[in-house]
Design a protein around this motif. Structure first.
Motif, PDB file in Angstrom:
ATOM      1  N   ALA A  99      43.771 101.671 -63.674  1.00 12.78           N
ATOM      2  CA  ALA A  99      43.345 101.946 -62.301  1.00 12.78           C
ATOM      3  C   ALA A  99      44.596 102.182 -61.465  1.00 12.78           C
ATOM      4  CB  ALA A  99      42.540 100.774 -61.754  1.00 12.78           C
ATOM      5  N   LEU A 100      44.668 103.317 -60.807  1.00 11.06           N
ATOM      6  CA  LEU A 100      45.874 103.705 -60.082  1.00 11.06           C
ATOM      7  C   LEU A 100      45.596 103.797 -58.583  1.00 11.06           C
ATOM      8  CD1 LEU A 100      47.116 106.573 -62.439  1.00 11.06           C
ATOM      9  CD2 LEU A 100      47.693 104.142 -62.523  1.00 11.06           C
ATOM     10  N   PRO A 101      46.582 103.429 -57.767  1.00 12.91           N
ATOM     11  CA  PRO A 101      46.399 103.580 -56.318  1.00 12.91           C
ATOM     12  C   PRO A 101      46.473 105.040 -55.909  1.00 12.91           C
ATOM     13  CG  PRO A 101      48.643 102.882 -56.805  1.00 12.91           C
ATOM     14  CD  PRO A 101      47.892 102.856 -58.118  1.00 12.91           C
ATOM     15  N   GLY A 102      45.820 105.375 -54.835  1.00 13.34           N
ATOM     16  CA  GLY A 102      45.905 106.728 -54.302  1.00 13.34           C
ATOM     17  C   GLY A 102      47.246 106.965 -53.635  1.00 13.34           C
ATOM     18  N   PRO A 103      47.517 108.215 -53.241  1.00  9.19           N
ATOM     19  CA  PRO A 103      48.824 108.544 -52.659  1.00  9.19           C
ATOM     20  C   PRO A 103      49.047 107.963 -51.274  1.00  9.19           C
ATOM     21  CG  PRO A 103      47.380 110.462 -52.644  1.00  9.19           C
ATOM     22  CD  PRO A 103      46.684 109.407 -53.433  1.00  9.19           C
ATOM     23  N   ASP A 104      47.997 107.699 -50.506  1.00  3.95           N
ATOM     24  CA  ASP A 104      48.152 107.227 -49.127  1.00  3.95           C
ATOM     25  C   ASP A 104      47.205 106.065 -48.856  1.00  3.95           C
ATOM     26  OD1 ASP A 104      50.063 109.287 -48.252  1.00  3.95           O
ATOM     27  OD2 ASP A 104      48.370 110.662 -48.513  1.00  3.95           O
ATOM     28  N   THR A 105      47.408 104.962 -49.557  1.00  7.72           N
ATOM     29  CA  THR A 105      46.513 103.820 -49.398  1.00  7.72           C
ATOM     30  C   THR A 105      46.850 102.975 -48.179  1.00  7.72           C
ATOM     31  OG1 THR A 105      47.913 102.387 -50.768  1.00  7.72           O
ATOM     32  CG2 THR A 105      46.221 103.701 -51.896  1.00  7.72           C
ATOM     33  N   GLY A 106      48.103 103.017 -47.740  1.00  9.48           N
ATOM     34  CA  GLY A 106      48.526 102.161 -46.646  1.00  9.48           C
ATOM     35  C   GLY A 106      48.796 100.729 -47.051  1.00  9.48           C
ATOM     36  N   ASP A 111      52.315  94.712 -53.140  1.00  6.10           N
ATOM     37  CA  ASP A 111      50.985  94.465 -53.703  1.00  6.10           C
ATOM     38  C   ASP A 111      50.607  95.544 -54.709  1.00  6.10           C
ATOM     39  OD1 ASP A 111      50.721  92.192 -52.121  1.00  6.10           O
ATOM     40  OD2 ASP A 111      49.756  93.292 -50.488  1.00  6.10           O
ATOM     41  N   GLU A 112      50.923  96.791 -54.390  1.00  6.16           N
ATOM     42  CA  GLU A 112      50.596  97.878 -55.318  1.00  6.16           C
ATOM     43  C   GLU A 112      51.438  97.785 -56.583  1.00  6.16           C
ATOM     44  OE1 GLU A 112      48.632 101.382 -52.656  1.00  6.16           O
ATOM     45  OE2 GLU A 112      50.723 101.657 -53.274  1.00  6.16           O
ATOM     46  N   LEU A 113      52.701  97.382 -56.436  1.00  7.11           N
ATOM     47  CA  LEU A 113      53.543  97.236 -57.621  1.00  7.11           C
ATOM     48  C   LEU A 113      53.031  96.114 -58.515  1.00  7.11           C
ATOM     49  CD1 LEU A 113      56.036  98.154 -59.163  1.00  7.11           C
ATOM     50  CD2 LEU A 113      57.405  96.562 -57.777  1.00  7.11           C
ATOM     51  N   ARG A 114      52.626  95.012 -57.900  1.00  5.17           N
ATOM     52  CA  ARG A 114      52.057  93.913 -58.697  1.00  5.17           C
ATOM     53  C   ARG A 114      50.796  94.368 -59.428  1.00  5.17           C
ATOM     54  NH1 ARG A 114      53.684  90.910 -53.959  1.00  5.17           N
ATOM     55  NH2 ARG A 114      55.319  89.386 -54.521  1.00  5.17           N
ATOM     56  N   ALA A 115      49.944  95.140 -58.750  1.00  8.48           N
ATOM     57  CA  ALA A 115      48.704  95.607 -59.371  1.00  8.48           C
ATOM     58  C   ALA A 115      48.999  96.544 -60.547  1.00  8.48           C
ATOM     59  CB  ALA A 115      47.831  96.312 -58.339  1.00  8.48           C
ATOM     60  N   LEU A 116      49.960  97.445 -60.378  1.00  7.97           N
ATOM     61  CA  LEU A 116      50.323  98.356 -61.467  1.00  7.97           C
ATOM     62  C   LEU A 116      50.910  97.588 -62.644  1.00  7.97           C
ATOM     63  CD1 LEU A 116      51.914 101.306 -59.466  1.00  7.97           C
ATOM     64  CD2 LEU A 116      49.890 101.455 -60.939  1.00  7.97           C
ATOM     65  N   ALA A 117      51.768  96.614 -62.348  1.00  5.45           N
ATOM     66  CA  ALA A 117      52.387  95.834 -63.420  1.00  5.45           C
ATOM     67  C   ALA A 117      51.340  95.037 -64.187  1.00  5.45           C
ATOM     68  CB  ALA A 117      53.446  94.902 -62.832  1.00  5.45           C
ATOM     69  N   VAL A 151      53.656 105.118 -60.110  1.00  2.00           N
ATOM     70  CA  VAL A 151      54.805 104.203 -60.108  1.00  2.00           C
ATOM     71  C   VAL A 151      55.926 104.755 -59.231  1.00  2.00           C
ATOM     72  CG1 VAL A 151      56.640 103.231 -61.543  1.00  2.00           C
ATOM     73  CG2 VAL A 151      54.268 103.183 -62.348  1.00  2.00           C
ATOM     74  N   GLN A 152      56.218 106.039 -59.358  1.00  2.00           N
ATOM     75  CA  GLN A 152      57.281 106.647 -58.563  1.00  2.00           C
ATOM     76  C   GLN A 152      56.972 106.598 -57.074  1.00  2.00           C
ATOM     77  OE1 GLN A 152      57.647 110.566 -60.232  1.00  2.00           O
ATOM     78  NE2 GLN A 152      58.423 109.807 -62.200  1.00  2.00           N
ATOM     79  N   ARG A 153      55.714 106.846 -56.719  1.00  2.00           N
ATOM     80  CA  ARG A 153      55.341 106.812 -55.294  1.00  2.00           C
ATOM     81  C   ARG A 153      55.504 105.405 -54.717  1.00  2.00           C
ATOM     82  NH1 ARG A 153      51.160 110.160 -57.083  1.00  2.00           N
ATOM     83  NH2 ARG A 153      49.679 108.421 -57.095  1.00  2.00           N
ATOM     84  N   VAL A 154      55.066 104.394 -55.489  1.00  2.00           N
ATOM     85  CA  VAL A 154      55.153 103.023 -54.995  1.00  2.00           C
ATOM     86  C   VAL A 154      56.613 102.590 -54.863  1.00  2.00           C
ATOM     87  CG1 VAL A 154      54.666 100.616 -55.563  1.00  2.00           C
ATOM     88  CG2 VAL A 154      52.884 102.342 -55.850  1.00  2.00           C
ATOM     89  N   LEU A 155      57.421 102.833 -55.888  1.00  2.00           N
ATOM     90  CA  LEU A 155      58.833 102.430 -55.820  1.00  2.00           C
ATOM     91  C   LEU A 155      59.593 103.263 -54.803  1.00  2.00           C
ATOM     92  CD1 LEU A 155      60.253 100.168 -57.497  1.00  2.00           C
ATOM     93  CD2 LEU A 155      58.051 100.848 -58.418  1.00  2.00           C
ATOM     94  N   GLY A 156      59.094 104.453 -54.521  1.00  2.00           N
ATOM     95  CA  GLY A 156      59.747 105.291 -53.517  1.00  2.00           C
ATOM     96  C   GLY A 156      59.595 104.753 -52.104  1.00  2.00           C
ATOM     97  N   ARG A 157      58.661 103.803 -51.910  1.00  2.00           N
ATOM     98  CA  ARG A 157      58.454 103.220 -50.581  1.00  2.00           C
ATOM     99  C   ARG A 157      59.180 101.903 -50.393  1.00  2.00           C
ATOM    100  NH1 ARG A 157      52.878 103.531 -51.635  1.00  2.00           N
ATOM    101  NH2 ARG A 157      52.627 101.425 -50.789  1.00  2.00           N
ATOM    102  N   THR A 158      60.033 101.525 -51.338  1.00  2.00           N
ATOM    103  CA  THR A 158      60.713 100.239 -51.273  1.00  2.00           C
ATOM    104  C   THR A 158      61.902 100.240 -50.326  1.00  2.00           C
ATOM    105  OG1 THR A 158      62.160 100.824 -53.117  1.00  2.00           O
ATOM    106  CG2 THR A 158      60.065  99.731 -53.655  1.00  2.00           C
ATOM    107  N   GLY A 159      62.396 101.407 -49.984  1.00  2.00           N
ATOM    108  CA  GLY A 159      63.611 101.493 -49.197  1.00  2.00           C
ATOM    109  C   GLY A 159      64.860 101.649 -50.030  1.00  2.00           C
TER     110      GLY A 159
END
Length: 261
Positions: A99-106, A111-117, A151-159
Motif C-alpha cells: 500500500a503506497l501513499p499518494g503524491p500529495d497526502t499532506g 509517518d509515511e516513512l514508517r508506514a512504507l518501512a 520512497v523518493q517522494r517521501v524522503l524528498g520532503r525530509t529537508g
C-alpha cells in the motif's frame, strides 16, 4: 529444457521488463501451433507466487509450476522465455501488494516513512523467497517502480539536500531488508519445528545457555532482552524494529537540520 538467449546468439537481456512484449508471431513460428487456451501471463505469475510461498525458491522449477497449473512446460514457455523471467515477474507481483501513499497526502513524512518501512518488512516476512531476488534483478517492473517513486517522494520532503537522499533511502530500506530477511528466516525455522515462536525461543535459549563457550554472551543477551521488555517474541521483534526505525528517522532529522544551519 533450457531456454536462453545465448542459444539464439543474442546477448542475455537485463530484464524481462525491457524485452519486446509483442513476440507472439515469433513464438508461433518457432514453437508451432497456437497459443495454449486457459492460460495467460497473469495466471502463471500468480501461480508462481503461490508455489514459491508454499515450497520456497530452492524447489521451484518450471516443471513443478506446469504441474501446479495442470499444463505442459511448453505451454508455460509460450508466455515466458526463461525461469528467470518468471521469477522477475513474481518479484514485481509481490511488490504490487504494498500500500503506497499518494503524491500529495499532506501527511508528515515521518509517518509515511514508517508506514512504507513497515509494509516492506511485512512483505519480506510474508514471502521469504523475496529477499534472494531483490538484488538479483533490476527491479524495474511497474510495481517496484511505484514503490521506489513513493520512497523518493517521501524522503524528498525530509529537508535533506538532494545528494544525501539516496543515502537516507539506503539507510532505512537496507535496514528493513536485513531485518525482514532475518525475521523471515526465523519464522520459517520456527514453523518447521511445529512450535510457537515463544516456545522455540525459550527452548533455544535454554539449550544454548548450557554451552560453556556461549553462556556468557547469551547470558548478556538475555539480560539485554529482559531490560528491553516485551513478554512475547512478537513484542520483542516489534519493539526492536520500532526503536531502530526511530533511530534512523532521528538521524535523518539531525542531518537535515545540520544542512540548514
Amino acid at each position: 529444457m533450457v531456454r536462453s538467449d545465448r542459444r539464439s546468439g543474442k546477448a542475455p537481456r537485463p530484464s524481462v521488463w525491457l524485452a519486446d512484449r509483442d513476440r507472439d508471431q515469433e513464438r508461433g513460428g518457432r514453437r508451432g501451433g497456437g497459443r495454449p487456451s486457459g492460460l495467460d501471463r497473469d495466471r502463471i505469475t500468480e501461480a508462481t507466487v503461490r508455489l514459491l510461498d508454499a515450497e520456497g525458491l530452492e524447489k521451484f522449477s518450471m516443471r513443478r509450476l506446469a504441474a501446479a497449473l495442470d499444463v505442459t512446460a511448453m505451454s508455460v514457455y509460450w508466455y515466458v522465455d526463461t525461469k528467470d523471467d518468471l521469477l522477475e515477474l513474481a518479484l514485481d507481483r509481490a511488490f504490487g501488494e504494498l500500500a503506497l501513499p499518494g503524491p500529495d497526502t499532506g501527511e508528515d513524512w515521518r509517518d509515511e516513512l514508517r508506514a512504507l518501512a513497515r509494509a516492506y518488512r511485512a512483505l519480506l516476512v510474508r514471502h521469504p523467497w523475496l529477499p534472494a531476488l531483490v538484488g538479483r534483478f533490476l527491479n524495474v517492473g511497474p510495481h517496484a517502480l511505484r514503490f521506489s517513486g513513493a520512497v523518493q517522494r517521501v524522503l524528498g520532503r525530509t529537508g535533506l539536500p538532494g545528494h544525501e537522499v539516496t543515502g537516507a533511502i539506503a539507510a532505512v530500506f537496507q535496514f528493513v531488508y536485513g531485518h525482514g530477511t532475518v525475521e523471515g528466516h526465523f519464522r520459517a525455522r520456527v514453523a518447521s519445528t511445529g512450535l510457537t515462536p515463544d516456545e522455540y525461543h525459550h527452548r533455544a535459549m535454554t539449550e544454548v545457555l548450557k554451552a560453556p563457550d556461549a553462556s556468557d554472551v547469551i547470558g548478556r543477551s538475555a539480560r539485554i532482552m529482559e531490560a528491553r521488555g516485551g513478554d512475547t517474541v512478537e513484542e520483542m521483534l516489534e519493539r526492536d524494529f520500532t526503536f531502530a526505525l526511530d533511530l534512523l528517522i532521528a538521524g535523518i532529522e539531525a542531518m537535515a537540520a545540520r544542512g540548514r544551519a
